[in-house]
Each structure stands twice: as structure tokens, then as C-alpha cells.
Design an enzyme around this catalytic site. Structure first.
Site, PDB file in Angstrom:
ATOM      1  N   SER A 135       0.843  -1.200   0.000  1.00  0.00           N
ATOM      2  CA  SER A 135       0.000   0.000   0.000  1.00  0.00           C
ATOM      3  C   SER A 135       0.875   1.245   0.000  1.00  0.00           C
ATOM      4  O   SER A 135       1.658   1.472   0.929  1.00  0.00           O
ATOM      5  CB  SER A 135      -0.897  -0.005   1.242  1.00  0.00           C
ATOM      6  OG  SER A 135      -1.363   1.299   1.503  1.00  0.00           O
ATOM      7  N   ASP A 146      -6.682   0.355  -8.737  1.00  0.00           N
ATOM      8  CA  ASP A 146      -7.927   1.111  -8.911  1.00  0.00           C
ATOM      9  C   ASP A 146      -8.595   0.820 -10.262  1.00  0.00           C
ATOM     10  O   ASP A 146      -9.708   1.287 -10.518  1.00  0.00           O
ATOM     11  CB  ASP A 146      -7.664   2.617  -8.788  1.00  0.00           C
ATOM     12  CG  ASP A 146      -7.178   2.988  -7.389  1.00  0.00           C
ATOM     13  OD1 ASP A 146      -7.459   2.228  -6.429  1.00  0.00           O
ATOM     14  OD2 ASP A 146      -6.508   4.030  -7.241  1.00  0.00           O
ATOM     15  N   ARG A 192     -15.031  -3.536  -3.461  1.00  0.00           N
ATOM     16  CA  ARG A 192     -15.047  -3.557  -4.937  1.00  0.00           C
ATOM     17  C   ARG A 192     -15.131  -4.974  -5.491  1.00  0.00           C
ATOM     18  O   ARG A 192     -15.564  -5.162  -6.635  1.00  0.00           O
ATOM     19  CB  ARG A 192     -13.837  -2.793  -5.486  1.00  0.00           C
ATOM     20  CG  ARG A 192     -13.985  -1.294  -5.280  1.00  0.00           C
ATOM     21  CD  ARG A 192     -12.853  -0.474  -5.841  1.00  0.00           C
ATOM     22  NE  ARG A 192     -13.115   0.950  -5.650  1.00  0.00           N
ATOM     23  CZ  ARG A 192     -12.205   1.902  -5.734  1.00  0.00           C
ATOM     24  NH1 ARG A 192     -10.938   1.592  -6.008  1.00  0.00           N
ATOM     25  NH2 ARG A 192     -12.539   3.166  -5.537  1.00  0.00           N
TER      26      ARG A 192
HETATM   27  O1  LIG Z   1      -1.089   6.468  -2.449  1.00  0.00           O
HETATM   28  C1  LIG Z   1      -2.031   6.757  -3.208  1.00  0.00           C
HETATM   29  O2  LIG Z   1      -2.146   7.880  -3.738  1.00  0.00           O
HETATM   30  C2  LIG Z   1      -3.035   5.710  -3.500  1.00  0.00           C
HETATM   31  C3  LIG Z   1      -2.737   4.406  -3.245  1.00  0.00           C
HETATM   32  C4  LIG Z   1      -3.669   3.287  -3.468  1.00  0.00           C
HETATM   33  O3  LIG Z   1      -4.164   2.887  -2.198  1.00  0.00           O
HETATM   34  P1  LIG Z   1      -3.339   1.843  -1.259  1.00  0.00           P
HETATM   35  O4  LIG Z   1      -1.974   2.296  -1.216  1.00  0.00           O
HETATM   36  O5  LIG Z   1      -3.950   1.927   0.080  1.00  0.00           O
HETATM   37  O6  LIG Z   1      -3.551   0.511  -1.907  1.00  0.00           O
HETATM   38  C5  LIG Z   1      -4.822   3.659  -4.380  1.00  0.00           C
HETATM   39  O7  LIG Z   1      -5.851   2.697  -4.294  1.00  0.00           O
HETATM   40  C6  LIG Z   1      -5.374   5.020  -4.056  1.00  0.00           C
HETATM   41  O8  LIG Z   1      -6.359   5.361  -5.028  1.00  0.00           O
HETATM   42  C7  LIG Z   1      -4.325   6.103  -4.102  1.00  0.00           C
HETATM   43  C1  LIG Z   2      -9.053   4.020  -3.560  1.00  0.00           C
HETATM   44  C2  LIG Z   2      -9.074   5.241  -4.074  1.00  0.00           C
HETATM   45  O1  LIG Z   2      -8.731   6.415  -3.413  1.00  0.00           O
HETATM   46  P1  LIG Z   2      -8.510   6.685  -1.848  1.00  0.00           P
HETATM   47  O2  LIG Z   2      -7.930   5.449  -1.226  1.00  0.00           O
HETATM   48  O3  LIG Z   2      -7.636   7.872  -1.777  1.00  0.00           O
HETATM   49  O4  LIG Z   2      -9.892   6.984  -1.282  1.00  0.00           O
HETATM   50  C3  LIG Z   2      -9.405   5.423  -5.507  1.00  0.00           C
HETATM   51  O5  LIG Z   2      -9.223   6.560  -5.991  1.00  0.00           O
HETATM   52  O6  LIG Z   2      -9.875   4.484  -6.192  1.00  0.00           O
END
Ligand SMILES: O=C(O)C1=C[C@@H](OP(=O)(O)O)[C@@H](O)[C@H](O)C1
Ligand SMILES: C=C(OP(=O)(O)O)C(=O)O
Length: 445
Positions: free
Chosen positions: A177, A326, A357
Site C-alpha cells: 500500500s 484502482d 469492490r
Molecule cells: O497512495 C495513493 O495515492 C493511493 C494508493 C492506493 O491505495 P493503497 O496504497 O492503500 O492501496 C490507491 O488505491 C489510491 O487510489 C491512491
Molecule cells: C481508492 C481510491 O482512493 P482513496 O484510497 O484515496 O480513497 C481510488 O481513488 O480508487
């Protein structure tokens, strides 16, 4: 397109998608540009910043914490201007809780940003965000010396109690993550000693690429990031490239609508973000990318995608999921139109996003009479190359922007009856101009 309160009716496109389009600024980079500029000393100059609900949550948060934000709306819809940060003085103690809205990135990154300062800040969010797990971030930050109240609670609202005595740690994250990695690294910037985060597979690395622009040196390798604290952050200039996660919806539309051939310009081509292109290629799509330049250390360029007559199923290994995390909802729609079975391995993280999801994909595809199921942590989709949207389908985004766009696309590319999408307005979280951008590409003969 006919609007009924919160639900809209979406009919199939009248022609192929042709020509060029630019997608709005990358959401992950926009959040970081706003947050990092607020932490830095001096006035940073930003351009290409995404104007969406999620990024506005980050902007409001840093304003409450004492940063001065002068971003203006540009003709192309982006935000540009200056942010003057709090620098070595640290954030100001806000007089009210900070509402992070729907944005997981805002809430989790703020925890790391606040951890090294003597402050008590309550973070909260909307109903969806209040259901998402936060212990993944609070656990390492507590090990560094910060406190969160109520202690051991996994969900917002939470009070962050920071301390100037933060210590660097070596953290072996159980999840891939970028939000966890970034929160720990941001705390590490102002902690004593080295902070190292390792993860089971590589997540997006924007933080490692962007911190050096603010004068903080980082060490980055696949699945590892590290900083040496305490360091000083100085203002800089950031031009945010287009969002590959938004581009993915247009790319998938082009792959599905007969006769289409599009180019998406000025998109981030960061390898940690364009896993969806590889998956489309594996399904038989003619998809390519051409690097044209770079915004800082972020590569950017043009993505080209053409209609694919013979889509076939493919297998996405667990270690690649972070590179398209995503995009799984919209790729599942492409898989639903492909011959054979597609499997996305190790998708358990998808259950912890704005909605579950995995459940949303299975439920939405079942309305299209497409079989999708879970076996352990793997998602299977049995495609139907003759798929046509049946009459009377009502999809529900459940307030999740990625589903609002995925199910809208099901109607746009479906070659059958119109669909209704409830809660379409949640597109404003990441891609307010989604429908206009798709429509700008349609060529009616
Ligand atoms: O670091 C970021 O900007 C993000 C990381 C992802 O989440 P995770 O790192 O929790 O998987 C992604 O799903 C989210 O839309 C944006
Ligand atoms: C998971 C998402 O964003 P966040 O975790 O920032 O809500 C996303 O943009 O699909």
C-alpha cells in the site's frame, strides 16, 4: 443522456472513439503536491493539479493546518498557483476536526504528516471513509512514538497525538500500500534516524520520486523506500501529469467500441501505475505508450489504444495488482466482453476501498448475466464475447466513483439497451469531466 435526480440513463455511443484527449491531473500526485507543499518552507508553485472532491479534501485540510493555498482554476479545468507551507514552525493546531471526505489518501497521509508535531488533531470522513481500516497506518506510527485515540481503534474518527520525539523505524508492511508506505516515510522525514519501509510487492512510488524535489533525499528500490530524518523540506515547482487511472476508462472504452483508435496525451507513464496497459495487451488489445518527457522524475507521454475484435481472457498475478489496483473494476468490464476466463489473483485489498469492490464487480456483472466469482483471494470472470446489455438494467455506484464510471461505460459500450447508473455524481471524486471527455472522442458518421 437523461438525468433523474441521483441516477442517470446512459445509452450506447453513436460511433467509434477517435482522436486525442488529455485527462486531468493525477490524483495521487496532486494530493502529494498539495500536502508536501504545505509541509515545506516557502511557496511552492503547482500546475496541472486535479480539481476533484478528493484533492479539495487535501486542500481544505492543509488550510485548516495553517498552509496558505492560492490555487486558481485554469482554462483546461486544472488548478494552478502557489501553496505556502508551515515549514519548520509545524502545522497550526486546528480548532475543529478535519473532514477528509471520501479520500483515503488524505486521511492516511495526514496521519504521517501530523505524527512528528506536538498537536492533537481529530480526523474524520464520510460514511465510506469511516468504514475503511486505519490501523495499517496507526500501527507503524505508534511504533515511531505517535499516539491515536481511542487507542487501538481501526476506523475514523481518530485523534492523532503527535510528538517531536519521533523515532525512525524499519517497517515490513504486511500490505502493498502506497498510502501506508507514504504515511510512514512522511513521519520519517521529521523523525530521528533512518526510516525504511518494505512491502510484499511494489506499490506506487510517487512519494519516493517527489520528496527529493522538496530537498529530502530518499532511497527507493522495488518494494522498498527509505528516508533519513530529521530533514528540511523546501518549496519547489511541480507540474502534475495526467492521471493513468482516469485514462484507463478511456482506454478500455476504445478497446471495446468497434472502429475506435485514440491517443491519450500527457499521462503519467510511471510503471507502478500503468499495469492496466499490460493487462489490456495480454487480452489482445493493441495498446502502446510513448514517453514524451518527464514532470520531475515522473515519466509522462502518450497512450494509444485501438479497438480489439478478439478479446481473450488473461491472468493477472498477485504481485501486479498494486500496479492496477484502482483499475480492476473497469478491467473486469473488459474481461466480461472477452472470450474465456480472466483471473485477477490476490485482490483482497479491493474489499477495503471506497466500497467492497470485489462484491461490487460480482454484483454489477451479474446484472449483465456475466459470471464472476471469488476462489480464495482470486477473482474470476467468465467473459461473453457476444455480450449485449439487456433491457432495464439499473447499476448502483454506491457512491464509489470507480463504479460510477465502470457502469456508465457498460452502457456506453454495451451495444444494447440503455442502462441507469445510480449515484453517477460520485465521478466528481476523481474525474468530474469523465462524460465530457468520452463524448469529445465520439465520431458520428
Ligand atoms: O497512495 C495513493 O495515492 C493511493 C494508493 C492506493 O491505495 P493503497 O496504497 O492503500 O492501496 C490507491 O488505491 C489510491 O487510489 C491512491
Ligand atoms: C481508492 C481510491 O482512493 P482513496 O484510497 O484515496 O480513497 C481510488 O481513488 O480508487
Amino acid at each position: 443522456m437523461d438525468t433523474h435526480g441521483n441516477s442517470i440513463t446512459i445509452a450506447a455511443l453513436e460511433g467509434p472513439l477517435m482522436g486525442s484527449v488529455r485527462v486531468p491531473g493525477d490524483k495521487s500526485i496532486s494530493h502529494r503536491a498539495v500536502l508536501f507543499s504545505a509541509m515545506a518552507q516557502g511557496t511552492s508553485r503547482l500546475s496541472g493539479v486535479l480539481d476533484s472532491d478528493d484533492v479539495r479534501s487535501s486542500v481544505r485540510a492543509v488550510q485548516q493546518l495553517g498552509a496558505s493555498v492560492n490555487l486558481e482554476k485554469m482554462a483546461d479545468g486544472s488548478l494552478a498557483g502557489g501553496i505556502t507551507g508551515w515549514g519548520p514552525a509545524g502545522p497550526k493546531q486546528p480548532d475543529a476536526p478535519i473532514d477528509c471526505g471520501n479520500s483515503g489518501t488524505t486521511s492516511r497521509l495526514l496521519m504521517g504528516i501530523l505524527a512528528p508535531w506536538e498537536c492533537k488533531v481529530t480526523l474524520t470522513g464520510d460514511d465510506s471513509l469511516q468504514r475503511r481500516p486505519m490501523r495499517r497506518v496507526t500501527t507503524p506510527l505508534v511504533r515511531m512514538g505517535a499516539r491515536f485515540y481511542p487507542e487501538d481503534k481501526d476506523t475514523l474518527p481518530l485523534e492523532v497525538c503527535g510528538t517531536k520525539g519521533l523515532r525512525g523505524i524499519e517497517y515490513d508492511s504486511p500490505v502493498a500500500s502506497a498510502q501506508v508506505k507514504t504515511a510512514v516515510l512522511l513521519a520519517g522525514v521529521f523523525a530521528q534516524g533512518t526510516t525504511v519501509v518494505t512491502e510484499p510487492s511494489p506499490s506506487r512510488n510517487h512519494t519516493e520520486l517527489m520528496l527529493p524535489l522538496y530537498g529530502v533525499s530518499t532511497t527507493a528500490a522495488s518494494g522498498m523506500g527509505s528516508v533519513e530524518g530529521p530533514a528540511a523540506m523546501h518549496a519547489c515547482e511541480i507540474d502534475v501529469p495526467g492521471d493513468p487511472s482516469s485514462a484507463a476508462f478511456l482506454a478500455c472504452a476504445a478497446a471495446l467500441v468497434p472502429g475506435s483508435a485514440i491517443q491519450i496525451e500527457n499521462v503519467s507513464l510511471n510503471p507502478a501505475r500503468i499495469g492496466f496497459l499490460r493487462t489490456l495487451e495480454q487480452m489482445g488489445v493493441d495498446a502502446s505508450r510513448r514517453s514524451v518527457g518527464s514532470a520531475g522524475k515522473e515519466l509522462s507521454g502518450i497512450i494509444s489504444v485501438q479497438y480489439c475484435e478478439k478479446l481473450h481472457g488473461c491472468e493477472v498475478p498477485a504481485e501486479k495488482i498494486a500496479s492496477l489496483v484502482d483499475e480492476v473494476p473497469v478491467l473486469s468490464l473488459v474481461a466480461a466482453h472477452a472470450r474465456g476466463v480472466t483471473v485477477f489473483r490476490g485482490v483482497e485489498e479491493l474489499r477495503l476501498k471506497e466500497t467492497d469492490r470485489v462484491a461490487g464487480i460480482i454484483e454489477g456483472l451479474s446484472l449483465l448475466d456475466v459470471n464472476a466469482w471469488m476462489d480464495g483471494n482470486d477473482l474470476y470472470i467468465e467473459g461473453n464475447p457476444d455480450l449485449k446489455v439487456p433491457e432495464g438494467i439499473v447499476f448502483d455506484s454506491k457512491g464509489d466513483h470507480r463504479f460510477a464510471m465502470t457502469w456508465a461505460l457498460a452502457g456506453l459500450v454495451g451495444g444494447g439497451a440503455p442502462v441507469q447508473v445510480r449515484g453517477f455524481e460520485s465521478v466528481s471524486v476523481s474525474y468530474p469531466g469523465f462524460m465530457e471527455d468520452i463524448r469529445s472522442l465520439v465520431r458520428v458518421s
